[in-house]
Design an enzyme around this catalytic site. Structure first.
Site, short mmCIF file in Angstrom:
data_model
loop_
_atom_site.label_atom_id
_atom_site.label_comp_id
_atom_site.label_asym_id
_atom_site.label_seq_id
_atom_site.Cartn_x
_atom_site.Cartn_y
_atom_site.Cartn_z
CD GLU A 1 -28.50 18.99 -2.51
OE1 GLU A 1 -29.49 19.29 -1.83
OE2 GLU A 1 -27.88 19.81 -3.23
CB CYS A 32 -3.22 2.69 -1.32
SG CYS A 32 -3.58 0.99 -0.85
CD GLU A 66 -7.64 2.20 -8.32
OE1 GLU A 66 -8.36 2.52 -7.36
OE2 GLU A 66 -6.58 1.54 -8.18
CE1 TYR A 122 -7.47 -1.91 -6.10
CE2 TYR A 122 -8.56 -4.04 -6.12
CZ TYR A 122 -7.57 -3.20 -5.65
OH TYR A 122 -6.66 -3.68 -4.73
CB CYS A 135 -0.95 -0.01 1.20
SG CYS A 135 -1.99 1.46 1.30
CG HIS A 191 -28.85 23.12 -2.12
ND1 HIS A 191 -29.03 22.25 -3.17
CD2 HIS A 191 -29.07 24.37 -2.60
CE1 HIS A 191 -29.38 22.94 -4.24
NE2 HIS A 191 -29.40 24.22 -3.92
CE LYS A 201 -4.81 3.55 -6.02
NZ LYS A 201 -5.72 2.52 -5.47
#
Length: 464
Positions: free
Chosen positions: A439, A47, A180, A176, A42, A434, A50
């Site tokens: 939302e 991770c 990516e 994934y 990682c 908002h 990357k």
């Protein structure tokens, strides 16, 4: 028998380091060995580097979009070497922190490979040590397809040692990591084509998300070639020739294999300790993460369950508390939030519509819209998809899925609600912030469809 350590951890990745550090904090005598780099995949080739490169790719799009908002920005191209230098410096900093954390906790660290001599004894570099309990936390490693010329292609680790950006790249796989890599490489300026056997990428993810990410990637110029796989790679003048199952050929500058990862169990001497291993190299464990040898445990990617860094660290912490902290507990493998840092990113937690429908009827709420920023930028392929999967009987939200700007950040909060068992009515009575995309999760009012309805049996005839 007196042992050198109460606990010895094989592997200095995120899970192993957390386990070692917390165990030492509970008063255990702890040793940990890491043969490659502290922080594991990682921090060093996963991770962290990357995500830095994903950020770099996003900046290119932001620079292009700026004109629509009145900014006059000149783009003189991307400096690959400058990015690599900054990335590598940050990786080195974080890797060093892991080592210092262990030292500060009183853990004995070994920069060496550890292998079993028997179920309580390890060869650690040139030393032999004994431990009452041993935990295997060696993670996994990327694989190549077994085809002629596979050695000419790179695994994911290779991205972080490239001296410059290849102009034309083939990405093999549709998980994934493949998506990516395709997005960040395209964002940094490469021509990218993704090859995979299935009809849609991201097997096992929600169907609407799979379709939406395919559309988004295609819109940004990534070629998504489904229903095919490479059969051979050969060298040609100035590059590589990729031969495919559909008899097509592609000449490219680089090939990335993003075709899965295998547990790192080879050469550990597990047979000397009597530890059982599955055919793919994964170590079976019980609910306590114990192997078939009760005092030997395994955590993280090496058990091939949910291969995520936060999952490994959570399990490592729980195991430390259980073994030495007088606080027996487990880390749950259910409703684990996760993100895919494509462009735009994906965030998901809980069950996909397809998984949930197998368990009974579910109400499905879907919204797809252009986020405010891109109503101005007019950039193609940046639609936002939001989706809730609701158990019809209990009205609990059993799945939440998003593709769009800030999906990972938004899904972390949604993950808390899903883990707590929030209902659709809980979402409905929550006031939205908002104007935000987030939302939309609390303003989804119109049910899109019902899935998983039980089949209606045909009426019986008189003869029956």
């Amino acid at each position: 028998m007196t042992y050198d350590f109460d606990l010895f951890v094989i592997g200095g990745g995120s899970g192993g380091v957390r386990l070692a550090r917390i165990s030492a904090g509970h008063g255990a005598r702890v040793g940990v060995a890491e043969e490659r780099f502290w922080g594991g995949t990682c921090v060093n080739v996963g991770c962290v580097p990357k995500k830095i490169m994903v950020n770099a790719a996003e900046y290119g799009q932001w620079a292009q979009d700026a004109a629509a908002f009145g900014w006059n920005i000149e783009n003189h191209g991307h400096d690959w070497k400058k990015l690599a230098t900054a990335r590598d410096a940050e990786v080195a900093r974080l890797s060093g922190i892991y080592g210092r954390m262990l030292a500060g906790a009183g853990v004995t660290s070994f920069d060496a490979r550890a292998t079993f001599l028997d179920d309580h004894t390890l060869q650690v570099g040139d030393k032999v040590v004994t431990a009452e309990r041993i935990v295997i936390a060696t993670g996994g490693s990327a694989t190549r397809l077994d085809i002629p010329g596979a050695e000419l292609g790179m695994i994911s680790d290779g991205l972080f040692t490239l001296p410059e950006l290849p102009k034309k790249i083939a990405v093999i796989g549709s998980g994934y990591i493949a998506l990516e890599f395709a997005c960040l490489l395209r964002g940094l300026g490469a021509e990218v084509e993704v090859f995979f056997r299935a009809e849609q990428p991201l097997r096992g993810f929600d169907g609407d998300v799979r379709l939406a990410v395919t559309e988004a990637m295609t819109a940004q110029g990534i070629v998504m070639s489904s229903g095919c796989a490479p059969t051979r790679i050969t060298k040609v003048d100035g590059g590589l020739m990729l031969t495919l199952t559909n008899n097509f050929m592609r000449e490219v500058d680089a090939v990335f294999f993003c075709t899965g990862r295998d547990p790192n169990t080879r050469g550990l001497g597990l047979e000397k300790a009597g530890v059982t291993v599955k055919p793919n190299g994964a170590i079976p464990v019980d609910d306590e993460h114990a192997t078939n040898v009760p005092h030997i445990y395994a955590i993280g990617d090496v058990i091939d369950r949910i291969n995520l860094t936060p999952m490994a660290t959570a399990v490592g912490h729980a195991l430390a508390d259980t073994l030495f902290g007088k606080n027996p507990r487990k880390a749950s493998y259910e409703n684990v939030p996760t993100a895919i840092f494509t462009s735009p990113p994906i965030g998901t937690v809980g069950l996909s519509e397809e998984e949930a429908a197998k368990r009974g009827p579910v109400d499905v709420y879907v919204s797809k819209f252009t986020p405010m920023r891109h109503t101005i930028s007019k950039r193609e392929g940046r639609k936002t998809l939001m989706k809730l999967v609701v158990d019809q009987k209990t009205q609990k939200v059993v799945g939440a899925h998003m593709l769009g700007e800030d999906a990972a950040e938004i899904m972390q909060g949604i993950g808390i609600a899903v883990v707590m068992g929030a209902t659709k009515q809980d979402f409905d009575r929550t006031i939205g912030i908002h104007p935000t995309a987030a939302e939309e999760f609390v303003t989804l009012r119109t049910r899109t469809r019902v899935a998983g309805m039980p089949a209606v049996e045909p009426a019986k005839t008189a003869a029956e």
